[in-house]
Design a protein around this motif. Sequence first.
Motif, PDB file in Angstrom:
ATOM      1  N   PHE A 258      -3.148 -39.613 -33.411  1.00 40.16           N
ATOM      2  CA  PHE A 258      -4.661 -39.614 -32.627  1.00 40.16           C
ATOM      3  C   PHE A 258      -5.151 -41.139 -32.223  1.00 40.16           C
ATOM      4  O   PHE A 258      -5.664 -41.459 -31.405  1.00 40.16           O
ATOM      5  N   VAL A 259      -4.786 -42.000 -33.287  1.00 36.79           N
ATOM      6  CA  VAL A 259      -5.157 -43.422 -33.172  1.00 36.79           C
ATOM      7  C   VAL A 259      -4.105 -44.323 -32.209  1.00 36.79           C
ATOM      8  O   VAL A 259      -4.644 -45.076 -31.459  1.00 36.79           O
ATOM      9  N   LEU A 260      -2.923 -44.214 -32.630  1.00 39.01           N
ATOM     10  CA  LEU A 260      -1.997 -45.005 -32.119  1.00 39.01           C
ATOM     11  C   LEU A 260      -1.678 -44.945 -30.603  1.00 39.01           C
ATOM     12  O   LEU A 260      -1.393 -46.261 -29.830  1.00 39.01           O
ATOM     13  N   PRO A 261      -2.107 -43.915 -29.674  1.00 45.21           N
ATOM     14  CA  PRO A 261      -1.998 -44.224 -28.168  1.00 45.21           C
ATOM     15  C   PRO A 261      -2.910 -45.140 -27.619  1.00 45.21           C
ATOM     16  O   PRO A 261      -2.554 -46.111 -26.762  1.00 45.21           O
ATOM     17  N   ASP A 297     -13.079 -42.238 -26.425  1.00 42.22           N
ATOM     18  CA  ASP A 297     -12.063 -42.902 -25.838  1.00 42.22           C
ATOM     19  C   ASP A 297     -10.587 -42.404 -26.507  1.00 42.22           C
ATOM     20  O   ASP A 297      -9.527 -42.267 -25.899  1.00 42.22           O
ATOM     21  N   LEU A 298     -10.578 -42.037 -27.882  1.00 42.99           N
ATOM     22  CA  LEU A 298      -9.473 -41.602 -28.472  1.00 42.99           C
ATOM     23  C   LEU A 298      -8.958 -40.310 -28.070  1.00 42.99           C
ATOM     24  O   LEU A 298      -7.493 -40.109 -27.684  1.00 42.99           O
ATOM     25  N   GLN A 299      -9.829 -39.239 -27.865  1.00 42.18           N
ATOM     26  CA  GLN A 299      -9.447 -38.241 -27.212  1.00 42.18           C
ATOM     27  C   GLN A 299      -8.751 -38.189 -25.856  1.00 42.18           C
ATOM     28  O   GLN A 299      -7.763 -37.606 -25.466  1.00 42.18           O
ATOM     29  N   GLU A 300      -9.480 -39.098 -24.962  1.00 41.51           N
ATOM     30  CA  GLU A 300      -8.795 -39.345 -23.484  1.00 41.51           C
ATOM     31  C   GLU A 300      -7.666 -40.012 -23.454  1.00 41.51           C
ATOM     32  O   GLU A 300      -6.387 -39.594 -23.016  1.00 41.51           O
ATOM     33  N   TRP A 303      -4.832 -37.629 -25.101  1.00 39.78           N
ATOM     34  CA  TRP A 303      -4.348 -36.326 -24.153  1.00 39.78           C
ATOM     35  C   TRP A 303      -3.459 -36.995 -23.057  1.00 39.78           C
ATOM     36  O   TRP A 303      -2.438 -36.403 -22.595  1.00 39.78           O
ATOM     37  N   MET A 304      -3.589 -38.235 -22.664  1.00 44.99           N
ATOM     38  CA  MET A 304      -3.045 -38.812 -21.632  1.00 44.99           C
ATOM     39  C   MET A 304      -1.384 -39.105 -22.446  1.00 44.99           C
ATOM     40  O   MET A 304      -0.304 -39.080 -21.691  1.00 44.99           O
ATOM     41  N   PHE A 305      -1.499 -39.502 -23.666  1.00 40.73           N
ATOM     42  CA  PHE A 305      -0.228 -39.844 -24.240  1.00 40.73           C
ATOM     43  C   PHE A 305       0.516 -38.455 -24.521  1.00 40.73           C
ATOM     44  O   PHE A 305       1.741 -38.488 -24.068  1.00 40.73           O
ATOM     45  N   LEU A 306      -0.153 -37.345 -24.867  1.00 41.20           N
ATOM     46  CA  LEU A 306       0.674 -36.283 -25.225  1.00 41.20           C
ATOM     47  C   LEU A 306       1.258 -35.625 -23.822  1.00 41.20           C
ATOM     48  O   LEU A 306       2.482 -35.227 -23.700  1.00 41.20           O
ATOM     49  N   THR A 307       0.366 -35.770 -22.577  1.00 44.36           N
ATOM     50  CA  THR A 307       0.852 -35.272 -21.365  1.00 44.36           C
ATOM     51  C   THR A 307       2.195 -36.215 -20.687  1.00 44.36           C
ATOM     52  O   THR A 307       2.828 -35.684 -19.965  1.00 44.36           O
TER      53      THR A 307
END
Length: 469
Positions: A258-261, A297-300, A303-307
């Motif tokens: 959750f934090v690393l991206p 900020d982490l959520q946004e 999600w960019m990292f995951l996709t």
Amino acid sequence: MTNTKHIYYLLLYIPYALSLLIQLSPHSSYLVAWLGSFFIFFICYKGVIKKLPDDLPIIEQLLRPIFFLQIVFAGYMACTSIFYYANALGYEYLTYIGNRNLLSGDIYQSIANCQRYYVLGHAALAHGLIAGMKGQQEKRYQIYAPSMSNLLLGISSFCLPLGYLFSKVGALNQFSVQLSGLSFVAGAIALSFAIQENKRVNLWASGGLFAVNMLFALSSGFKEPIIICILLLGIFLLPVYGKKVLPVLFSVLLVLFFVLPTFIGNFRKMVSEGTDATTARNESINRIINSANLVEDLQEDNWMFLTDRLSEIGMFIRYTESTPYFVPFYKTTLLKDAFQTVIPRFFWPGKPNVEQLVMNRVYAAGVVDRQAIVSAKPAYVVDCYLSYGAIGIWIGLFLYGYLAQFLSNLAEKMFGGYFLGSAVMFAGLFQILWRGNSLEFLFNAVFWSIVTLFIFQFIFKTRGILYRV
């Protein structure tokens, strides 16, 4: 493990065959191919085709390729695309928000097509791994180590400065990656053994080495070394503390994912602007701690990292759209280039730049612009596709799995069994096989890791750590 049911290998390819039969329905085809990877995991771990190694409890042999390598490699390659697919459907996490970007009309067909290639690759990888597994091997060497934490601490302490020194010497630079990887793995395992043996001095020393490795990992600009550090420690604490470790391990990994991206994004941006790595690392940590809108900020970013970054299916789609329609299959070209990479530049000053060789096919496919300051190397499965299409994927991934298992078997034969063989030497020297890389980088790293494997066996025998049975 001798009773192999060869006809049962066909079970591994059922998901690929089914997804091909229903390819006119892209959503159904995608889901069958995606779920197919979990079916392949099930087939492997139930021992349907070949019995799993039984010389150790499963929990004590997780670093054998059939377990850790397959889960990391196939999970990253074939399972992470679900986030890209959900994003294409218009979802962010579990909330439907509609599509923010203009999507081509056949995007779902393209996603399904690439997922079919992924599940074919996973099936071939598992086929190679299972085919390469051997029965109980005769022990040729025995380890002499009164204290395993002392041995591991010594390996890690020896390799860490030597790897750094070699990285500064052109003719020896080739070995720096192998030594750093071995130090990294031995240090993580040393910490778990120091806890197990309850040795305070070793605990402080190995804890310090683990912290140093974590700092290096945080300054690398990559997420994988950080996650692998924690995973390795957790894997070797499992036999000591049992399933009590799992909730803590999963919680730590969830926080890291959750934090690393956000951390890596901030770090890379500052480094690209000229900030030194140490300052960029510390500043990135401070920005996360002091962020006024931390959760949002982490959520946004996550999600960019995951996709876009965790899954590489978006780039794979670009390759399948250009090859073989606009760019012909490379056939044996990539393999020939890979053979050239093993020759040290010290002996061949005019050796082609490997990064440039790899990036040429990235530019040819239009994945990134030539003016962009970015490295977007194709994954191993992509290189297999670019060489010969689906048949290239089948051959390339089968050989990948078989080679990984062969090297694990070799390491165990040379170093007295699973622990020093697979868990330390194989995991330390052949980490690149966990995630894969472009063919040229992969070939070079594996070749020199094999050379390093034999060098270390010679050192261990002369030091009396290994003796012939």
